[in-house]
Write a protein that holds these residues in place. Structure first.
Motif, PDB file in Angstrom:
ATOM      1  N   VAL A 145       0.702  -1.119   0.064  1.00 59.45           N
ATOM      2  CA  VAL A 145      -0.160   0.359  -0.090  1.00 59.45           C
ATOM      3  C   VAL A 145       0.694   1.211   0.300  1.00 59.45           C
ATOM      4  O   VAL A 145       1.418   1.736   1.145  1.00 59.45           O
ATOM      5  CB  VAL A 145      -0.814  -0.310   1.270  1.00 59.45           C
ATOM      6  N   HIS A 154       0.768   4.506   0.258  1.00 56.35           N
ATOM      7  CA  HIS A 154       0.742   5.691   1.611  1.00 56.35           C
ATOM      8  C   HIS A 154       1.427   7.031   1.928  1.00 56.35           C
ATOM      9  O   HIS A 154       2.439   6.536   1.823  1.00 56.35           O
ATOM     10  CB  HIS A 154      -0.314   5.235   2.708  1.00 56.35           C
ATOM     11  N   LEU A 159       1.958  12.921  -1.020  1.00 59.23           N
ATOM     12  CA  LEU A 159       0.955  12.738  -0.957  1.00 59.23           C
ATOM     13  C   LEU A 159       1.321  13.923   0.092  1.00 59.23           C
ATOM     14  O   LEU A 159       2.218  14.423   0.701  1.00 59.23           O
ATOM     15  CB  LEU A 159       1.033  11.521  -0.447  1.00 59.23           C
ATOM     16  N   ASP A 170       5.677   3.726   9.038  1.00 61.17           N
ATOM     17  CA  ASP A 170       4.899   2.996   8.186  1.00 61.17           C
ATOM     18  C   ASP A 170       4.512   1.389   8.393  1.00 61.17           C
ATOM     19  O   ASP A 170       4.794   0.595   8.730  1.00 61.17           O
ATOM     20  CB  ASP A 170       5.994   1.555   6.746  1.00 61.17           C
TER      21      ASP A 170
END
Length: 246
Positions: free
Chosen positions: A69, A71, A229, A242
């Motif tokens: 993922v 992110h 992001l 993470d």
């Protein structure tokens, strides 16, 4: 461009001072860039940027390949399913991690265009470079000299040479290497005279942080040329930050 006193960036050191000793200080966004801005973005440095086989890869592509993922707090080793500081294989290509401590030239140029559109025109742009980079020293390779003091952050953990110039010199400072088409050292900190935004490339981070207005950060995040992001001052960008790809 001219070299200036580290006092020009003391406002940054004062802001970071509040976080020294707090849990998660070394990984938190607010431990790297002042927490006084409306919004923040993390620009991910391209993976394996220094590989001679071609340009770097996006972190999102790495995540798709490894079924992980992507992110805001993603870390390379967990995204790539490898050990800390390890390498990974992507479509038969052996790739290394993203460069730490500096934004790559093409990203700097794209970011500068965005920053210029959200800055008062003709104001001074300050940039600071870590004094620990080998060969980077005022008086050498067209690096301005004469200011004397450095900007000291985190009780001496980091010291930076500070320079004052224009937005154009932010992208192409006097030490820009025309032969290679890139700066010999991109800034570790940068901010305009009105302090409306700040950029930070922490020495140990594989990404660059930008703080500013919500409009500025939206422009950074939605830039097609930058992989970015939105993050918050409390976002953990340490190697253990993470917690999704564990």
């Amino acid at each position: 461009m001219d070299a200036v006193s580290g006092a020009e960036g003391q406002w940054i050191a004062d802001a970071l001072e509040r976080y020294i000793g707090k849990k998660g200080y070394f990984g938190a966004v607010a431990g790297v860039i002042p927490d006084t801005f409306e919004a923040y973005a993390r620009i991910f440095h391209p993976v394996d940027e220094m590989n001679a086989l071609g340009p770097g890869l996006r972190w999102a592509d790495l995540a798709r390949t490894k079924n992980t993922v992507f992110h805001p707090e993603a870390q390379f080793h967990r995204l790539a399913r490898t050990e800390l500081y390890g390498r990974a294989e992507i479509d038969g290509r052996d790739v290394g991690q993203a460069p730490s401590g500096e934004i790559v030239q093409r990203e700097l140029e794209l970011l500068a265009e965005i920053l210029a559109g959200h800055s008062m025109p003709s104001q001074d742009i300050f940039q600071a470079v870590w004094d620990g980079w080998g060969g980077f020293e005022p008086g050498r390779h067209n690096i301005p000299t004469g200011a004397g003091t450095t900007l000291t952050v985190a009780k001496g953990l980091r010291k930076y040479w500070v320079f004052r110039g224009s937005m154009a010199e932010f992208v192409r400072p006097p030490w820009f290497d025309a032969e290679w088409g890139r700066s010999e050292q991109t800034p570790n900190l940068a901010w305009p005279g009105d302090r409306s935004w700040c950029m930070a490339s922490e020495i140990d981070f594989d990404s660059t942080l930008v703080g500013g207005t919500a409009e500025l950060i939206a422009a950074v995040v939605h830039s097609s040329g930058l992989e970015a992001l939105e993050v918050t001052p409390s976002s953990n960008l340490s190697s253990e930050g993470d917690t999704i790809n564990v």
